[in-house]
Design a protein around this motif. Structure first.
Motif, PDB file in Angstrom:
ATOM      1  N   HIS A 166     -24.716 -36.455  22.061  1.00 29.57           N
ATOM      2  CA  HIS A 166     -24.086 -37.321  23.066  1.00 29.57           C
ATOM      3  C   HIS A 166     -22.563 -37.252  23.009  1.00 29.57           C
ATOM      4  CE1 HIS A 166     -28.068 -38.833  23.846  1.00 29.57           C
ATOM      5  NE2 HIS A 166     -28.202 -39.259  22.591  1.00 29.57           N
ATOM      6  N   ASN A 167     -22.007 -36.817  21.880  1.00 27.06           N
ATOM      7  CA  ASN A 167     -20.550 -36.727  21.755  1.00 27.06           C
ATOM      8  C   ASN A 167     -19.998 -35.368  22.176  1.00 27.06           C
ATOM      9  OD1 ASN A 167     -20.372 -39.363  20.695  1.00 27.06           O
ATOM     10  ND2 ASN A 167     -20.867 -38.613  18.638  1.00 27.06           N
ATOM     11  N   ILE A 168     -20.903 -34.420  22.474  1.00 22.89           N
ATOM     12  CA  ILE A 168     -20.470 -33.091  22.912  1.00 22.89           C
ATOM     13  C   ILE A 168     -20.116 -33.162  24.393  1.00 22.89           C
ATOM     14  CG2 ILE A 168     -21.167 -30.681  23.208  1.00 22.89           C
ATOM     15  CD1 ILE A 168     -23.083 -31.058  20.857  1.00 22.89           C
ATOM     16  N   PRO A 169     -18.960 -32.619  24.825  1.00 19.90           N
ATOM     17  CA  PRO A 169     -18.569 -32.673  26.239  1.00 19.90           C
ATOM     18  C   PRO A 169     -19.639 -32.062  27.146  1.00 19.90           C
ATOM     19  CG  PRO A 169     -16.747 -31.875  24.886  1.00 19.90           C
ATOM     20  CD  PRO A 169     -17.943 -31.960  23.990  1.00 19.90           C
ATOM     21  N   HIS A 170     -19.809 -32.689  28.326  1.00 20.42           N
ATOM     22  CA  HIS A 170     -20.851 -32.255  29.259  1.00 20.42           C
ATOM     23  C   HIS A 170     -20.626 -30.815  29.714  1.00 20.42           C
ATOM     24  CE1 HIS A 170     -24.144 -32.746  32.001  1.00 20.42           C
ATOM     25  NE2 HIS A 170     -23.388 -32.460  33.053  1.00 20.42           N
ATOM     26  N   CYS A 171     -19.362 -30.423  29.858  1.00 21.38           N
ATOM     27  CA  CYS A 171     -19.068 -29.059  30.316  1.00 21.38           C
ATOM     28  C   CYS A 171     -19.572 -28.032  29.297  1.00 21.38           C
ATOM     29  CB  CYS A 171     -17.578 -28.875  30.580  1.00 21.38           C
ATOM     30  SG  CYS A 171     -16.522 -29.122  29.133  1.00 21.38           S
ATOM     31  N   PHE A 172     -19.553 -28.407  28.004  1.00 22.45           N
ATOM     32  CA  PHE A 172     -20.048 -27.500  26.968  1.00 22.45           C
ATOM     33  C   PHE A 172     -21.559 -27.315  27.092  1.00 22.45           C
ATOM     34  CE2 PHE A 172     -21.639 -26.514  22.723  1.00 22.45           C
ATOM     35  CZ  PHE A 172     -20.835 -25.435  22.372  1.00 22.45           C
ATOM     36  N   HIS A 173     -22.280 -28.416  27.367  1.00 20.32           N
ATOM     37  CA  HIS A 173     -23.734 -28.336  27.587  1.00 20.32           C
ATOM     38  C   HIS A 173     -24.049 -27.338  28.692  1.00 20.32           C
ATOM     39  CE1 HIS A 173     -25.125 -31.658  25.052  1.00 20.32           C
ATOM     40  NE2 HIS A 173     -24.107 -32.379  25.480  1.00 20.32           N
ATOM     41  N   ILE A 174     -23.343 -27.464  29.812  1.00 19.98           N
ATOM     42  CA  ILE A 174     -23.638 -26.642  30.991  1.00 19.98           C
ATOM     43  C   ILE A 174     -23.285 -25.187  30.727  1.00 19.98           C
ATOM     44  CG2 ILE A 174     -23.114 -26.281  33.436  1.00 19.98           C
ATOM     45  CD1 ILE A 174     -22.485 -29.296  33.574  1.00 19.98           C
ATOM     46  N   LEU A 175     -22.142 -24.959  30.088  1.00 20.66           N
ATOM     47  CA  LEU A 175     -21.728 -23.583  29.790  1.00 20.66           C
ATOM     48  C   LEU A 175     -22.733 -22.911  28.870  1.00 20.66           C
ATOM     49  CD1 LEU A 175     -19.440 -21.587  30.362  1.00 20.66           C
ATOM     50  CD2 LEU A 175     -18.278 -22.432  28.326  1.00 20.66           C
ATOM     51  N   PHE A 176     -23.202 -23.629  27.857  1.00 23.32           N
ATOM     52  CA  PHE A 176     -24.162 -23.066  26.917  1.00 23.32           C
ATOM     53  C   PHE A 176     -25.512 -22.825  27.591  1.00 23.32           C
ATOM     54  CE2 PHE A 176     -25.720 -22.264  22.652  1.00 23.32           C
ATOM     55  CZ  PHE A 176     -24.568 -21.846  22.010  1.00 23.32           C
ATOM     56  N   ALA A 177     -25.911 -23.750  28.485  1.00 23.04           N
ATOM     57  CA  ALA A 177     -27.166 -23.575  29.216  1.00 23.04           C
ATOM     58  C   ALA A 177     -27.113 -22.325  30.087  1.00 23.04           C
ATOM     59  CB  ALA A 177     -27.439 -24.806  30.080  1.00 23.04           C
ATOM     60  N   ASN A 178     -25.947 -22.031  30.652  1.00 24.91           N
ATOM     61  CA  ASN A 178     -25.788 -20.812  31.451  1.00 24.91           C
ATOM     62  C   ASN A 178     -25.829 -19.569  30.586  1.00 24.91           C
ATOM     63  OD1 ASN A 178     -25.123 -21.189  34.498  1.00 24.91           O
ATOM     64  ND2 ASN A 178     -24.092 -22.888  33.479  1.00 24.91           N
ATOM     65  N   LEU A 179     -25.280 -19.659  29.383  1.00 30.33           N
ATOM     66  CA  LEU A 179     -25.266 -18.491  28.498  1.00 30.33           C
ATOM     67  C   LEU A 179     -26.672 -18.097  28.074  1.00 30.33           C
ATOM     68  CD1 LEU A 179     -22.163 -19.246  26.224  1.00 30.33           C
ATOM     69  CD2 LEU A 179     -22.348 -17.530  28.036  1.00 30.33           C
ATOM     70  N   TYR A 180     -27.551 -19.093  27.800  1.00 32.64           N
ATOM     71  CA  TYR A 180     -28.864 -18.711  27.295  1.00 32.64           C
ATOM     72  C   TYR A 180     -29.810 -18.198  28.368  1.00 32.64           C
ATOM     73  CZ  TYR A 180     -31.821 -22.926  28.261  1.00 32.64           C
ATOM     74  OH  TYR A 180     -32.578 -23.925  28.832  1.00 32.64           O
ATOM     75  N   VAL A 181     -29.449 -18.340  29.649  1.00 33.47           N
ATOM     76  CA  VAL A 181     -30.249 -17.683  30.694  1.00 33.47           C
ATOM     77  C   VAL A 181     -29.579 -16.406  31.196  1.00 33.47           C
ATOM     78  CG1 VAL A 181     -31.358 -19.818  31.475  1.00 33.47           C
ATOM     79  CG2 VAL A 181     -29.267 -19.050  32.596  1.00 33.47           C
ATOM     80  N   SER A 182     -28.352 -16.120  30.717  1.00 34.90           N
ATOM     81  CA  SER A 182     -27.617 -14.943  31.176  1.00 34.90           C
ATOM     82  C   SER A 182     -27.535 -13.839  30.128  1.00 34.90           C
ATOM     83  CB  SER A 182     -26.189 -15.332  31.587  1.00 34.90           C
ATOM     84  OG  SER A 182     -26.185 -16.323  32.568  1.00 34.90           O
ATOM     85  N   ILE A 183     -27.295 -14.226  28.867  1.00 38.97           N
ATOM     86  CA  ILE A 183     -27.039 -13.210  27.841  1.00 38.97           C
ATOM     87  C   ILE A 183     -28.307 -12.472  27.382  1.00 38.97           C
ATOM     88  CG2 ILE A 183     -26.223 -12.881  25.472  1.00 38.97           C
ATOM     89  CD1 ILE A 183     -24.019 -14.848  26.024  1.00 38.97           C
ATOM     90  N   PRO A 184     -29.421 -13.170  27.030  1.00 37.49           N
ATOM     91  CA  PRO A 184     -30.597 -12.406  26.566  1.00 37.49           C
ATOM     92  C   PRO A 184     -31.091 -11.355  27.563  1.00 37.49           C
ATOM     93  CG  PRO A 184     -30.836 -14.701  25.969  1.00 37.49           C
ATOM     94  CD  PRO A 184     -29.624 -14.628  26.846  1.00 37.49           C
ATOM     95  N   PRO A 185     -31.205 -11.654  28.884  1.00 27.65           N
ATOM     96  CA  PRO A 185     -31.651 -10.584  29.800  1.00 27.65           C
ATOM     97  C   PRO A 185     -30.712  -9.393  29.840  1.00 27.65           C
ATOM     98  CG  PRO A 185     -31.865 -12.737  30.854  1.00 27.65           C
ATOM     99  CD  PRO A 185     -31.092 -12.951  29.593  1.00 27.65           C
ATOM    100  N   ALA A 186     -29.413  -9.618  29.565  1.00 21.18           N
ATOM    101  CA  ALA A 186     -28.448  -8.516  29.578  1.00 21.18           C
ATOM    102  C   ALA A 186     -28.463  -7.733  28.264  1.00 21.18           C
ATOM    103  CB  ALA A 186     -27.036  -9.053  29.842  1.00 21.18           C
ATOM    104  N   THR A 187     -28.661  -8.423  27.138  1.00 21.87           N
ATOM    105  CA  THR A 187     -28.587  -7.750  25.839  1.00 21.87           C
ATOM    106  C   THR A 187     -29.899  -7.097  25.409  1.00 21.87           C
ATOM    107  OG1 THR A 187     -29.035  -9.875  24.741  1.00 21.87           O
ATOM    108  CG2 THR A 187     -26.724  -9.215  24.969  1.00 21.87           C
TER     109      THR A 187
END
Length: 320
Positions: free
Chosen positions: A271-292
């Protein structure tokens, strides 16, 4: 920038939602969109090349490569379900998406993630059989068994994710339908409802965690048995060769599960982690594995590496 969002008093069939992107980082959206566009192109090209090679080369018609083709196809679904909308939000500003479109995107995203997890488990089982029972490999993993595994993976993913659609369709929506995200996901949609969403929260948290945990435990058991068999091999060369064939699979497992688990736990407890960090990380885990994934298998798997060299060298000689 002023956003004009549709306003509903209460509706079970709401108007279009608005995807905002990453609130707080709007001034960086254009730059953030560039790596996601590159990830998408790499995923599209890499997984398409993998599928082409596996289906056209008879030497790759083995169980391991069949599971790899399933992983590549699922990664294409995962990428196409989210990333194009993501970089359109980054480059063109907030985007509208209809309620049925939002549910469809959510379904393919979540089911793609569940399928990826199940395929990685199937690939761990394949390596376990190949290393621990090499003489019985082809008799255990027959075409019929592989087809049953494939149908089981698809059915399980469908059964896990489809209830989310009904859990969302039962909710009334009211107020402004703004999603502070780049794509539609179950809890993000549910939080816009003007009703109790306790069932959505617990189902959306408990079921994926139980599924991923069970997959990880079984993968872990497979690799404990694999390592025990590997260290019982008589020669050092045989041990190194066997560990090398498993290395790419372990890399893919780490690339897939680490950001996904971190994102889920941070979303639920951070709950103390900034919301923008949640969203950025959520985007990374649907973007990076298919590419790598295609890069890892292309570099680490000798059969695929040789076929890629042959494919491009033959094209080069044809042009010449």
């Amino acid at each position: 920038m002023t956003i004009m969002a549709p306003f509903n008093l209460s509706s079970f069939n709401p108007g279009p939602f608005i995807l905002l992107g990453i609130p707080g980082l709007e001034q960086f959206h254009i730059w953030i969109g560039i790596p996601f566009f590159i990830f998408y192109l790499v995923a599209l090209i890499g997984n398409s090349v993998l599928l082409y090679l596996i289906f056209t080369e008879r030497s790759l018609h083995e169980p391991m490569f069949f599971f790899l083709s399933m992983l590549a196809a699922t990664d294409l679904i995962l990428s196409n379900a989210s990333v194009p909308k993501t970089f359109s939000v980054f480059w063109l500003g907030p985007q509208e998406i209809t309620f049925p479109g939002c549910l469809t995107q959510m379904f393919f995203l979540h089911s793609g993630f569940a399928m990826d997890s199940a395929i990685l488990l199937a690939m761990a089982f394949d390596r376990y059989v190949a290393i621990c029972f090499p003489l019985r490999y082809t008799s255990i993993l027959t075409r019929q068994i592989i087809m049953k595994i494939m149908m089981g993976i698809i059915s399980r993913s469908f059964c896990i994710v489809f209830p989310c659609v009904f859990l969302l369709k039962r909710l009334p929506f009211c107020g402004t339908l703004i999603i502070p995200h780049t794509y539609c996901e179950h809890i993000g949609i549910a939080r816009l409802a003007c009703a109790d969403i306790s069932i959505n929260i617990w189902y959306g948290f408990a079921v994926p965690i139980m599924t991923v945990t069970s997959d990880l435990v079984l993968i872990g058991i497979s690799y404990v048995l694999i390592l025990r068999a590997v260290f019982n091999l008589p020669s050092q060369d045989a041990r190194q060769k066997t560990l090398s064939t498993c290395g790419c699979h372990v890399c893919v497992i780490l690339m897939f599960y680490t950001p996904a688990i971190f994102s889920v736990l941070a979303h639920r407890f951070g709950h103390n982690i900034p919301h923008c960090f949640h969203i950025l990380f959520a985007n990374l885990y649907v973007s990076i594995p298919p590419a790598t994934n295609p890069i890892i298998y292309g570099v680490k798997t000798k059969q695929i590496r040789d076929k890629i060299k042959l494919l491009f060298s033959s094209k080069g000689s044809t042009r010449g």
